[in-house]
Design an enzyme around this catalytic site. Structure first.
Site, mmCIF file in Angstrom:
data_model
loop_
_atom_site.group_PDB
_atom_site.id
_atom_site.type_symbol
_atom_site.label_atom_id
_atom_site.label_comp_id
_atom_site.label_asym_id
_atom_site.label_seq_id
_atom_site.Cartn_x
_atom_site.Cartn_y
_atom_site.Cartn_z
ATOM 1 N N PRO A 128 101.523 -47.651 -32.715
ATOM 2 C CA PRO A 128 101.872 -47.558 -34.135
ATOM 3 C C PRO A 128 103.301 -47.032 -34.338
ATOM 4 O O PRO A 128 104.043 -47.533 -35.186
ATOM 5 C CB PRO A 128 100.847 -46.587 -34.709
ATOM 6 C CG PRO A 128 99.699 -46.619 -33.761
ATOM 7 C CD PRO A 128 100.242 -46.991 -32.423
ATOM 8 N N GLU A 364 108.196 -59.519 -27.439
ATOM 9 C CA GLU A 364 109.033 -59.342 -26.226
ATOM 10 C C GLU A 364 110.466 -58.995 -26.602
ATOM 11 O O GLU A 364 111.414 -59.411 -25.951
ATOM 12 C CB GLU A 364 109.062 -60.593 -25.320
ATOM 13 C CG GLU A 364 107.760 -61.307 -25.097
ATOM 14 C CD GLU A 364 106.666 -60.429 -24.534
ATOM 15 O OE1 GLU A 364 106.963 -59.274 -24.175
ATOM 16 O OE2 GLU A 364 105.520 -60.880 -24.488
HETATM 17 C C1 LIG Z 1 101.276 -61.539 -32.209
HETATM 18 C C2 LIG Z 1 101.889 -60.393 -31.462
HETATM 19 C C3 LIG Z 1 101.531 -60.172 -30.134
HETATM 20 C C4 LIG Z 1 102.060 -59.084 -29.435
HETATM 21 N N1 LIG Z 1 101.654 -58.850 -28.132
HETATM 22 C C5 LIG Z 1 102.022 -57.704 -27.527
HETATM 23 C C6 LIG Z 1 101.469 -57.335 -26.252
HETATM 24 O O1 LIG Z 1 100.700 -58.091 -25.635
HETATM 25 N N2 LIG Z 1 101.787 -56.119 -25.732
HETATM 26 C C7 LIG Z 1 102.638 -55.256 -26.373
HETATM 27 O O2 LIG Z 1 102.877 -54.183 -25.861
HETATM 28 N N3 LIG Z 1 103.202 -55.588 -27.568
HETATM 29 C C8 LIG Z 1 102.903 -56.769 -28.159
HETATM 30 N N4 LIG Z 1 103.444 -57.105 -29.384
HETATM 31 C C9 LIG Z 1 104.345 -56.171 -30.043
HETATM 32 C C10 LIG Z 1 105.773 -56.677 -30.155
HETATM 33 O O3 LIG Z 1 106.405 -56.665 -28.900
HETATM 34 C C11 LIG Z 1 106.465 -55.786 -31.202
HETATM 35 O O4 LIG Z 1 105.928 -56.139 -32.468
HETATM 36 C C12 LIG Z 1 107.962 -55.928 -31.190
HETATM 37 O O5 LIG Z 1 108.524 -55.408 -30.011
HETATM 38 C C13 LIG Z 1 108.614 -55.236 -32.395
HETATM 39 O O6 LIG Z 1 108.130 -53.945 -32.579
HETATM 40 P P1 LIG Z 1 107.614 -53.484 -34.024
HETATM 41 O O7 LIG Z 1 106.676 -54.535 -34.502
HETATM 42 O O8 LIG Z 1 107.110 -52.111 -33.928
HETATM 43 O O9 LIG Z 1 108.880 -53.543 -34.967
HETATM 44 P P2 LIG Z 1 109.990 -52.382 -35.144
HETATM 45 O O10 LIG Z 1 110.489 -51.946 -33.818
HETATM 46 O O11 LIG Z 1 109.462 -51.355 -36.062
HETATM 47 O O12 LIG Z 1 111.144 -53.200 -35.865
HETATM 48 C C14 LIG Z 1 111.125 -53.488 -37.269
HETATM 49 C C15 LIG Z 1 112.426 -54.199 -37.598
HETATM 50 O O13 LIG Z 1 113.538 -53.330 -37.291
HETATM 51 C C16 LIG Z 1 114.425 -53.990 -36.419
HETATM 52 N N5 LIG Z 1 115.047 -53.044 -35.493
HETATM 53 C C17 LIG Z 1 114.455 -52.086 -34.750
HETATM 54 N N6 LIG Z 1 115.337 -51.443 -33.989
HETATM 55 C C18 LIG Z 1 116.535 -52.028 -34.235
HETATM 56 C C19 LIG Z 1 117.851 -51.826 -33.743
HETATM 57 N N7 LIG Z 1 118.130 -50.908 -32.811
HETATM 58 N N8 LIG Z 1 118.844 -52.604 -34.233
HETATM 59 C C20 LIG Z 1 118.578 -53.546 -35.172
HETATM 60 N N9 LIG Z 1 117.364 -53.790 -35.666
HETATM 61 C C21 LIG Z 1 116.350 -53.038 -35.203
HETATM 62 C C22 LIG Z 1 113.573 -55.010 -35.692
HETATM 63 O O14 LIG Z 1 114.331 -56.058 -35.132
HETATM 64 C C23 LIG Z 1 112.643 -55.478 -36.782
HETATM 65 O O15 LIG Z 1 113.281 -56.452 -37.552
HETATM 66 C C24 LIG Z 1 102.978 -58.225 -30.076
HETATM 67 C C25 LIG Z 1 103.353 -58.470 -31.403
HETATM 68 C C26 LIG Z 1 102.822 -59.542 -32.086
HETATM 69 C C27 LIG Z 1 103.224 -59.771 -33.520
#
Ligand SMILES: Cc1cc2nc3c(=O)[nH]c(=O)nc-3n(C[C@H](O)[C@H](O)[C@H](O)COP(=O)(O)OP(=O)(O)OC[C@H]3O[C@@H](n4cnc5c(N)ncnc54)[C@H](O)[C@@H]3O)c2cc1C
Length: 392
Positions: A128, A364
């Site tokens: 989360p 990813e």
């Molecule tokens: C269908 C699905 C399957 C998935 N499968 C897996 C899995 O098997 N295992 C696993 O571990 N994870 C999994 N994920 C998680 C996925 O890797 C994350 O959702 C992703 O890395 C982004 O993290 P977050 O959703 O917390 O977004 P956040 O990190 O909260 O980002 C929110 C926004 O802020 C931007 N942002 C954040 N930091 C920066 C920065 N430094 N500079 C500019 N912009 C920034 C992001 O680009 C995004 O637009 C999955 C996600 C989905 C949707």
């Protein structure tokens, strides 16, 4: 400079294409109608087909029961699999890259049965409070009396419903400087399913959330070593990002093919719509964007297959993931437009691809995170990493 595919590679490409069209395509509509998911007997038949067609574990070494294909050959296969909607490509299992760094015992108990399709892994990093920034991970493995007690919460665990073990990224002793991967069997006491949310795509498997309460593990469950979590995850990201790039190219090609065929047969104002420049230009843009993305993908995968430097591989895999996923978004959007109202119907592959490919700009590492990686590489190594040509 010879850019032709060898006979062996062309045969492999044709094999993967035949598998995708003959084995995966027939299940697309049933998967869509169920909102993602197929009956157990269908999944069992697909499982057998993957083995019969020898497409299991294309990313792992032959001695471990994989197909031993080069990174370039894997891209050829993934490109074809990526044409299937509903992310049916995920029935073709690839045990996580990081498993090859396991001990002899871990290879016997996890990697090899996973290559054979008797076990299945799911990678659990995201939480989360920890997405793009894995240092925010709160899952901890506390050391007591020579054992580890793992507690935390993991989100978006792709294929967590069909996996029987997780590769969990946790901080040993709650110390972010000790990121560590643990092999956690799903049936251990303290592992609990929290929720199975629904997503935009109709993925054939789920992405559930899991809770871990003081799950007792010993050191034989540590993959690599304490503190090696980032390094091993980085290697997995390279493979996963190139896989996404290849599948995006495949998905974009299918969407462009559907749109091109439709534009030739659909008649409005007395002529096929292809004859209107507004439509023709969309088809041209799709073709050129796919050509550019495919050239980048093949080049980088070919370099890796020839043994390119590990740091450059990581730098360039980000470029592949960024460009191919954003290209696929633009191409599929145009394909929907060319098909008009039909492009908005779920029974049409371009509509499904439109939803399926959206996540490739998020998982990813989001597009922004790929740009962060690329910007950092330019600062550290210079623009030549991207604008130069193949290293000697
Ligand atoms: C269908 C699905 C399957 C998935 N499968 C897996 C899995 O098997 N295992 C696993 O571990 N994870 C999994 N994920 C998680 C996925 O890797 C994350 O959702 C992703 O890395 C982004 O993290 P977050 O959703 O917390 O977004 P956040 O990190 O909260 O980002 C929110 C926004 O802020 C931007 N942002 C954040 N930091 C920066 C920065 N430094 N500079 C500019 N912009 C920034 C992001 O680009 C995004 O637009 C999955 C996600 C989905 C949707």
């Amino acid at each position: 400079m010879d850019l032709t595919l060898s006979k062996a590679d062309r045969d492999l490409q044709a094999h993967a294409r035949a598998f995708t069209e003959q084995v995966l395509f027939p299940h697309e509509l049933a998967n869509e109608e169920s909102g993602g998911g197929l009956p157990p007997e269908t999944l069992a038949a697909l499982h057998r087909a993957v083995l019969d067609w020898r497409l299991n574990a294309i990313n792992q070494a032959r001695e471990d029961g994989g197909q031993g294909y080069s990174v370039f050959q894997q891209a050829l296969i993934n490109e074809e699999l990526g044409k299937a909607t509903g992310c049916l490509w995920d029935v073709v299992w690839n045990p996580a890259y990081s498993l090859r760094f396991g001990s002899a015992e871990q290879k016997r108990d996890y990697l090899r049965p996973s290559c054979r399709g008797e076990r299945r892994d799911a990678f659990a990093i995201t939480e989360p409070g920890a997405g793009s920034d894995p240092r925010m991970v709160r899952t901890k493995a506390m050391r007591r009396n020579g054992r580890y007690y793992l507690s935390g919460e993991k989100w978006f665990v792709t294929a967590g419903d069909v996996a029987d073990y997780f590769i969990v990224h946790a901080h040993v002793d709650d110390d972010p400087d000790k990121p560590t991967l643990f092999l956690v069997d799903k049936d251990l006491p303290g592992v609990a399913l929290k929720r199975t949310p629904k997503f935009m795509h109709s993925f054939v498997f789920e992405h559930p959330e899991y809770l871990f309460f003081e799950v007792e593990l010993d050191e034989t469950k540590i993959l690599g070593g304490v503190g090696q979590g980032y390094e091993l995850t980085k290697d997995w990201f390279v493979e996963a990002r190139l896989g996404i790039g290849a599948r995006c190219v495949g998905g974009a090609i299918r969407a462009a093919e559907v749109a091109t065929a439709y534009a030739a047969e659909r008649v409005q104002f007395g002529r096929p719509i292809r004859e209107f420049q507004g439509v023709e230009f969309m088809l041209a843009d799709m073709a050129v964007e796919i050509m550019a993305a495919k050239a980048l993908l093949y080049r980088v995968c070919w370099e890796i297959s020839r043994g390119a430097d590990r740091r450059r591989i990581h730098a360039r895999a980000s470029a592949v993931k960024l460009f191919c996923s954003e290209m696929a978004g633009r191409v599929v959007d145009r394909a929907v437009q060319v098909l008009g109202g039909r492009g908005y119907m779920r029974e049409n592959p371009v509509e499904r691809l439109y939803r399926d490919l959206r996540v490739d700009r998020i998982w990813e590492g989001t597009s922004e995170i790929q740009r962060v990686v690329i910007g950092g590489q330019i600062a550290k190594r210079g623009l030549g990493v991207y604008t130069g040509w193949v290293d000697p």
